[in-house]
Scaffold this motif. Sequence first.
Motif, short mmCIF file in Angstrom:
data_model
loop_
_atom_site.label_atom_id
_atom_site.label_comp_id
_atom_site.label_asym_id
_atom_site.label_seq_id
_atom_site.Cartn_x
_atom_site.Cartn_y
_atom_site.Cartn_z
N ASN A 139 62.01 17.83 14.92
CA ASN A 139 61.14 17.21 13.92
C ASN A 139 61.58 17.62 12.52
O ASN A 139 62.48 18.44 12.34
N ALA A 140 60.91 17.07 11.49
CA ALA A 140 61.27 17.37 10.11
C ALA A 140 61.07 18.84 9.78
O ALA A 140 61.75 19.38 8.91
N ASP A 141 60.13 19.50 10.44
CA ASP A 141 59.86 20.91 10.16
C ASP A 141 60.62 21.85 11.10
O ASP A 141 60.37 23.05 11.13
N GLY A 142 61.54 21.31 11.90
CA GLY A 142 62.34 22.15 12.79
C GLY A 142 61.72 22.39 14.15
O GLY A 142 62.35 23.03 15.00
N THR A 143 60.52 21.88 14.38
CA THR A 143 59.89 22.02 15.70
C THR A 143 60.28 20.81 16.55
O THR A 143 60.95 19.88 16.08
N TYR A 188 66.39 13.70 12.50
CA TYR A 188 66.36 14.85 11.59
C TYR A 188 67.49 15.80 11.94
O TYR A 188 67.77 16.05 13.11
N ASN A 238 72.34 23.56 11.03
CA ASN A 238 71.70 23.79 9.75
C ASN A 238 72.76 23.86 8.65
O ASN A 238 73.92 24.19 8.90
N ARG A 250 69.26 25.95 5.64
CA ARG A 250 68.21 24.95 5.57
C ARG A 250 68.48 23.92 6.66
O ARG A 250 69.63 23.62 6.98
N GLN A 251 67.41 23.34 7.18
CA GLN A 251 67.56 22.35 8.23
C GLN A 251 68.18 21.07 7.71
O GLN A 251 68.93 20.39 8.41
N SER A 252 67.89 20.73 6.44
CA SER A 252 68.39 19.49 5.85
C SER A 252 69.36 19.80 4.72
O SER A 252 69.37 20.91 4.17
N PHE A 255 66.86 19.86 -0.12
CA PHE A 255 65.72 20.79 -0.05
C PHE A 255 65.35 21.22 -1.46
O PHE A 255 66.06 20.95 -2.43
#
Length: 508
Positions: A139-143, A188, A238, A250-252, A255
Amino acid sequence: MALRISGLASGMDTETMVKELMTAHRIPLDKITQKKQYTEWQRDDYRTVNRSLNDFRNLTNDSMLRQSTFIKKTVTSSAPDDVSVKNINSTSDFSGKINVEKLAESATMQSKDRVLASEANLKDILPATADDFIISSINADGTLEEYNVVITEGKSTMQSVLDDINKNSGVNAFFDSFTGKIAFTAKYSGDIKDDTVEPPTYGSEIEFIGNEANFAFLKVEVNNTVAAKNGSGTKGQNAMFTYNGLTTERQSNTFQISGFEISLKQANQKEITFSSAPDVDSILGSVTKFVDEYNKLIEDLNTQIRETKYKDYQPLTEKEKESLSEEQIKKWDEKATSGTLKNDSIITSVLNKMRSAMSSAVGKSPNSISLSQLGITTSSNYLENGKLTIDETKLREAISEDPNQVYELFAAGGETDSDKGIARRLTKALEDARKSITAKAGSESATVNNNFVLGRLLDGYDNQVKRFEDRLATMESRYWKQFTSMEKAIQQANSQSTYLAGMFSTGS
């Protein structure tokens, strides 16, 4: 309708006589109609002023009361093609150094074999062995989030399943007609990593959950981790970089840090510097537009309350218009509509409040600040009625030195007027004036007159007109009845005279 006899016996033009008599009686009605017309003009002029006040209030709210207007910055990067930086909500200037080691990437998976025989079609019904399954994705938040793909026997096709996945899951699916395979890509980027344990554990960013027979028609591994090992997929990754000496992830690739946004474009292992400065031209443009619109507004309002009122030019009646040309009517109406808001107390009051708001300092001495400190002062020409002038050089310096202080001058909050910013005082004055005008002249959408002063006055004129027209109709009917009676009497007298004359003639 009673029979009307028009001058047959008397020889008089009774129709013209009645018409002229009624014209004289209609004079009071014409005056009521003129008052009604003038009131309508006045109502419309009030509403035009209200629109102008509302437009300026909206401009003030959308520019001078928004911090984003004053925190605009120009950002320079030593390598903008590798790393771009833009301000989001930082109120102070910023600078830094960044070294990009890796860019963030999305996890991928591909079918191991062709999903369809060469003669098959994406819209062919799926095999009976296909059944519901779940797609788990990052997901967008890494979950991880899960989506249940429903297979309807006898209805679902490969195309409908791919459409469902693309629309509702965290994965994009693409069928390649050349290879006959499907490519899955996480929407994502980033990897699933649990840093709470040592060493960190890694999970899969795309996973098919359920009995493998249910999704066997997709010809995929159970997740992208297995697929990566077997050459039919990749792990999510990442972004890894060093920011001002701190190595982090960072995942994206896009940021925010401390109110500004960083977008990583290339991983090249070189140090890139960036810095910001106030976007003076943009902020100056917003302040200048605000001052220009303020000057236009007070010029218009002053014109309204100082406009000459020509008392000898009353609204034309329909009868009067019949004898005039269009050009003559236009020129007459220009004078008749002039001065409808002359010396109006509401407009005079809001003008005074606006001037006071603009001229008073904000805050308590010795830390107070005023427009004059920005180079914005009131014109020395009294004929301009308080218009503002701008010393652009001084305003540029103030913006460049501390744009946040300029913002506070316009938008500061506070319990007292002296603590409130100029724009807040202005909007309060404008809103109060708009309420007063609406109470007097109604709003553009007003459909019921009895909700505002001039509307009730117009309703009163309408009632007067109706009653007066009823009286005139009764009066005209009475005149015709009298003239008809006269004609009948004359006709009867003429008949008797003719009869007697005939009698005397016979006797002789």
